[in-house]
Scaffold this active site. Sequence first.
Site: not given
Length: 269
Positions: A143, A156
């Site tokens: 990501s 995250y």
Amino acid sequence: MYGKLRGKKALITGASKGIGRAIAEELSSYGVKVALLARSKDKLDEVVERITRSENEALALKSDLCDKASILSAIIEYKKQFGSLDFLINNAGFGVRRLWQDIPLDMELEMMAVNYLAPVILIRHFLPEMLHRDTGHIVNINSFAGIYSAPYQGAYAASKSALVSYATSLAYELEKTNVHISSVFLGPTDTEFIRSAHDEDWVDNHKKSKLNTTKNVAKVVISTLVNPKESVVVESPLILWAARLTNLNPRLARKLIEKKHAPPKNFLE
Ligand SMILES: NC(=O)c1ccc[n+]([C@@H]2O[C@H](COP(=O)([O-])OP(=O)(O)OC[C@H]3O[C@@H](n4cnc5c(N)ncnc54)[C@H](OP(=O)(O)O)[C@@H]3O)[C@@H](O)[C@H]2O)c1
């Protein structure tokens, strides 16, 4: 070029829905035997049934990636059913965008386990055999958060940047072999993830038209398997460079981002 995929074997984590499911379905359409791993056995069985109806081979592996013993039994089952592995697709993952005090420690630990430690365990088990056969490809779904530590998603971002560091370092050692490792970077994609990870304001803020489709991400992953690259971006490569540049002045970057996306609501209030 895509013809060389036929007869290969792939293990895709997080294949019960979203991006993983799209990758499994797309790969099987090229004649790849696919093993699908996730916790939801009913959803996995549904995908396996769809794939086998088109006369392609698929296997459901129920496993919780937070639990090392559960991962090891999935590996044993995979080897029993399929033997060797050509493509390991580390896709399973989850994240949240919340105020730090609203993210429980157990959730942070689970994020690290699913997003980073599980791929490491799987790589440890399958890479030696790939090196022995001098063929194979590991793809980690990453990501932009793995490059740029956006506010309110420390755990995250940490899990994804740990994964990209691991892959980038390993790529160097694999350079003289025919085994590849790729990191695929993507932004908001239309799956349950964006609704489970963000509050409604954030989701509303992202117009549907701006989201990637799972099909598009799957196509990028498959073209990476055909034409291996270390870093792959689903959108424009400029976004990856923009994410890298934010690290030169994170405070300014945070201010600019905050203008576009309001902070998450305080869930404890
Ligand atoms: N969607 C986005 O906007 C976006 C953006 C950037 C990167 N990504 C990355 O893309 C990947 C796929 O996300 P997605 O959008 O497809 O999410 P999703 O639709 O929520 O799917 C997540 C998948 O991971 C599996 N999973 C989660 N926890 C697990 C666990 N403990 N053990 C085994 N499997 C587990 C889920 O299966 P079960 O629940 O059945 O276990 C599901 O199959 C993730 O790595 C995510 O970080 C997504």
